[in-house]
Motif scaffolding. Structure first.
Motif, PDB file in Angstrom:
ATOM      1  N   ASP A 198      21.622  48.059  64.433  1.00  0.00           N
ATOM      2  CA  ASP A 198      21.406  46.895  65.281  1.00  0.00           C
ATOM      3  C   ASP A 198      22.471  46.792  66.364  1.00  0.00           C
ATOM      4  O   ASP A 198      23.602  47.249  66.205  1.00  0.00           O
ATOM      5  CB  ASP A 198      21.320  45.605  64.463  1.00  0.00           C
ATOM      6  CG  ASP A 198      22.587  45.289  63.674  1.00  0.00           C
ATOM      7  OD1 ASP A 198      23.444  46.166  63.554  1.00  0.00           O
ATOM      8  OD2 ASP A 198      22.692  44.155  63.190  1.00  0.00           O
ATOM      9  N   PHE A 200      24.825  44.670  69.349  1.00  0.00           N
ATOM     10  CA  PHE A 200      25.811  43.592  69.273  1.00  0.00           C
ATOM     11  C   PHE A 200      25.213  42.357  69.925  1.00  0.00           C
ATOM     12  O   PHE A 200      25.359  42.129  71.128  1.00  0.00           O
ATOM     13  CB  PHE A 200      27.087  44.033  69.995  1.00  0.00           C
ATOM     14  CG  PHE A 200      28.263  43.132  69.750  1.00  0.00           C
ATOM     15  CD1 PHE A 200      28.969  43.202  68.558  1.00  0.00           C
ATOM     16  CD2 PHE A 200      28.676  42.218  70.715  1.00  0.00           C
ATOM     17  CE1 PHE A 200      30.069  42.387  68.331  1.00  0.00           C
ATOM     18  CE2 PHE A 200      29.772  41.394  70.496  1.00  0.00           C
ATOM     19  CZ  PHE A 200      30.466  41.480  69.295  1.00  0.00           C
ATOM     20  N   TYR A 202      24.875  38.206  69.500  1.00  0.00           N
ATOM     21  CA  TYR A 202      25.318  36.980  68.832  1.00  0.00           C
ATOM     22  C   TYR A 202      25.201  35.805  69.797  1.00  0.00           C
ATOM     23  O   TYR A 202      25.283  35.957  71.007  1.00  0.00           O
ATOM     24  CB  TYR A 202      26.782  37.104  68.375  1.00  0.00           C
ATOM     25  CG  TYR A 202      27.007  38.178  67.338  1.00  0.00           C
ATOM     26  CD1 TYR A 202      26.892  37.882  65.988  1.00  0.00           C
ATOM     27  CD2 TYR A 202      27.307  39.481  67.719  1.00  0.00           C
ATOM     28  CE1 TYR A 202      27.089  38.857  65.022  1.00  0.00           C
ATOM     29  CE2 TYR A 202      27.495  40.473  66.776  1.00  0.00           C
ATOM     30  CZ  TYR A 202      27.392  40.157  65.427  1.00  0.00           C
ATOM     31  OH  TYR A 202      27.575  41.128  64.482  1.00  0.00           O
ATOM     32  N   SER A 203      25.020  34.624  69.225  1.00  0.00           N
ATOM     33  CA  SER A 203      25.055  33.391  69.996  1.00  0.00           C
ATOM     34  C   SER A 203      26.257  32.586  69.528  1.00  0.00           C
ATOM     35  O   SER A 203      26.358  32.208  68.355  1.00  0.00           O
ATOM     36  CB  SER A 203      23.762  32.587  69.775  1.00  0.00           C
ATOM     37  OG  SER A 203      23.825  31.348  70.443  1.00  0.00           O
ATOM     38  N   ILE A 209      29.571  31.519  65.299  1.00  0.00           N
ATOM     39  CA  ILE A 209      28.880  32.668  65.895  1.00  0.00           C
ATOM     40  C   ILE A 209      27.645  32.964  65.053  1.00  0.00           C
ATOM     41  O   ILE A 209      27.753  33.243  63.856  1.00  0.00           O
ATOM     42  CB  ILE A 209      29.815  33.890  65.953  1.00  0.00           C
ATOM     43  CG1 ILE A 209      31.037  33.565  66.812  1.00  0.00           C
ATOM     44  CG2 ILE A 209      29.079  35.099  66.502  1.00  0.00           C
ATOM     45  CD1 ILE A 209      32.090  34.654  66.817  1.00  0.00           C
ATOM     46  N   LYS A 211      24.407  35.318  64.372  1.00  0.00           N
ATOM     47  CA  LYS A 211      23.862  36.653  64.602  1.00  0.00           C
ATOM     48  C   LYS A 211      22.396  36.569  65.005  1.00  0.00           C
ATOM     49  O   LYS A 211      21.626  35.810  64.413  1.00  0.00           O
ATOM     50  CB  LYS A 211      24.005  37.500  63.337  1.00  0.00           C
ATOM     51  CG  LYS A 211      23.605  38.960  63.505  1.00  0.00           C
ATOM     52  CD  LYS A 211      23.836  39.719  62.198  1.00  0.00           C
ATOM     53  CE  LYS A 211      23.437  41.173  62.326  1.00  0.00           C
ATOM     54  NZ  LYS A 211      24.344  41.939  63.201  1.00  0.00           N
ATOM     55  N   MET A 212      22.015  37.355  66.015  1.00  0.00           N
ATOM     56  CA  MET A 212      20.635  37.400  66.476  1.00  0.00           C
ATOM     57  C   MET A 212      19.955  38.653  65.924  1.00  0.00           C
ATOM     58  O   MET A 212      20.575  39.699  65.788  1.00  0.00           O
ATOM     59  CB  MET A 212      20.597  37.423  68.019  1.00  0.00           C
ATOM     60  CG  MET A 212      21.288  36.227  68.644  1.00  0.00           C
ATOM     61  SD  MET A 212      21.322  36.287  70.449  1.00  0.00           S
ATOM     62  CE  MET A 212      19.596  36.046  70.820  1.00  0.00           C
ATOM     63  N   GLN A 214      17.632  41.973  65.759  1.00  0.00           N
ATOM     64  CA  GLN A 214      17.351  43.098  66.661  1.00  0.00           C
ATOM     65  C   GLN A 214      16.122  43.801  66.078  1.00  0.00           C
ATOM     66  O   GLN A 214      16.236  44.534  65.087  1.00  0.00           O
ATOM     67  CB  GLN A 214      18.543  44.053  66.720  1.00  0.00           C
ATOM     68  CG  GLN A 214      19.902  43.371  66.936  1.00  0.00           C
ATOM     69  CD  GLN A 214      20.152  43.035  68.399  1.00  0.00           C
ATOM     70  OE1 GLN A 214      20.003  43.870  69.288  1.00  0.00           O
ATOM     71  NE2 GLN A 214      20.552  41.794  68.651  1.00  0.00           N
ATOM     72  N   ASP A 233      22.081  52.009  69.898  1.00  0.00           N
ATOM     73  CA  ASP A 233      21.570  50.837  69.182  1.00  0.00           C
ATOM     74  C   ASP A 233      20.081  50.647  69.439  1.00  0.00           C
ATOM     75  O   ASP A 233      19.584  50.928  70.532  1.00  0.00           O
ATOM     76  CB  ASP A 233      22.305  49.576  69.633  1.00  0.00           C
ATOM     77  CG  ASP A 233      23.796  49.628  69.342  1.00  0.00           C
ATOM     78  OD1 ASP A 233      24.206  50.378  68.435  1.00  0.00           O
ATOM     79  OD2 ASP A 233      24.555  48.907  70.036  1.00  0.00           O
TER      80      ASP A 233
END
Length: 357
Positions: A198, A200, A202-203, A209, A211-212, A214, A233
């Motif tokens: 996945d 990098f 993030y929001s 933080i 993780k979003m 992928q 990635d």
């Protein structure tokens, strides 16, 4: 003379055969039937070795060479000493590459363990589909529903994740890992390549933080070569794509959603941030970085150790930090150098300079 025991010499070829292969011609007086079977630098070469000359800096070395033949441009042929065969070619570097491919074809691919078939010390999931002629070395793992085409060689310790597809006549180097990826034919992955992890994403906010996900793939088209320990990635919500016949060096980082065109060359330690787009035929020098969402047009060239923050037009040559047209970059470097020469450097005495109160 360079030891080549890891790539044993074959029967070699005559100078006439080599000249035909390189679309060149032998200088008058050369022995067309003389056989060569090795490659070497001019100062190491012996009578059965081929060397090449494309830089006048090495004229003195050429004058002393004992090579059996030298690939050389017509403008420099007068520098070849008597007794050394001159093979006159349009591009000595390219001709040397052609000679190497013919004399040492095994050196084109990552080293394998010289084993055939599927090792009884590999794990292949029962649901995986392997066409005839696939080689799987010890400790390799082929996951569920993976598909591998005829003639592909999977190196020791490599891991092919669930549902991945690999085309025909590919070479997967030792300890490479492949997940969420579709790979075409004749693809070479050198040892330690990482595909499909996945990106990098993030929001960041007041609550920390986040993780979003992928959920895209990596698509590697036919004829791509990827160097050792390079990471690519998978896409976030679209695919990461590497175009046909592109060549990527060692230790390159390619982020999620990147699109690389056909016939690109990306040198070691380049970093492409997420959603970068490279057109066809782009070349990027070592240790350069391209910022996210930047587009580099067809045929553009980026100098080594550059930082690309904005879009680059097709056919442009850029360099510097931040990158700009090479002519502007050189002009700025020259100006700074001239200003530095004009600036007075204070004389320092006993830890104090003449500007101290």
């Amino acid at each position: 003379m360079t030891e080549t025991r890891f790539y044993p010499k074959g029967e070699g070829m005559t100078l006439a055969e080599l000249a035909a292969l390189c679309e060149g011609e032998l200088r008058d007086g050369a022995d067309a039937g003389h056989r060569v079977d090795g490659l070497a630098a001019l100062d190491d070469a012996g009578p059965r070795d081929i060397g090449f000359f494309d830089n006048n800096r090495y004229a003195a070395v050429l004058a002393e060479t004992r090579a059996g033949g030298v690939l050389i441009a017509r403008r420099s042929v007068h520098l070849v000493p008597p007794g050394v065969a001159a093979l006159v070619v349009r591009d000595p570097g390219r001709a040397f590459a052609l000679a190497g491919r013919a004399l040492f074809p095994d050196a084109l691919l990552p080293t394998g363990l010289e084993l055939g078939g599927i090792s009884d010390r590999a794990f292949v999931d029962p649901s995986a589909v392997l066409e005839e002629g696939v080689i799987v070395e010890p400790q390799a793992v082929i996951g569920p529903r993976a598909v591998i085409g005829r003639g592909t060689h999977v190196g020791a310790g490599a891991v092919i994740g669930p549902g991945c597809q690999i085309g025909r006549d590919c070479r997967i180097g030792w300890h490479a890992s492949i997940q969420h990826a579709l790979i075409g034919d004749r693809v070479i992955l050198h040892p330690g390549v990482r595909l499909g992890q996945d990106g990098f994403g993030y929001s960041a906010g007041r609550d920390g933080i986040l993780k979003m996900v992928q959920i895209g793939r990596v698509i590697i088209q036919d004829g791509v070569e990827i160097g050792a320990n390079t990471t690519i990635d998978r896409g976030a919500i679209r695919d990461t794509v590497i175009g046909e016949n592109t060549k990527i060096d060692n230790q390159v980082q390619i982020g999620h959603n990147v699109r690389v065109g056909r016939n690109c060359m990306i040198v070691a330690q380049v970093a492409l941030a997420g959603s970068v787009t490279l057109g066809d035929g782009v070349a990027i020098g070592g240790q350069s970085a391209v910022n996210n969402h930047v587009t580099v047009g067809d045929g553009a060239q980026i100098a080594a150790i550059s930082s690309v923050a904005g879009d680059v037009p097709a056919g442009a040559r850029w360099g510097g930090v931040p990158a700009k047209p090479v002519r502007d970059w050189f002009r700025e470097v020259t100006w700074v150098s001239e200003m530095a020469k004009q600036r007075r450097v204070p004389e320092v005495r006993h830890g104090r300079d003449d500007n101290d109160a």
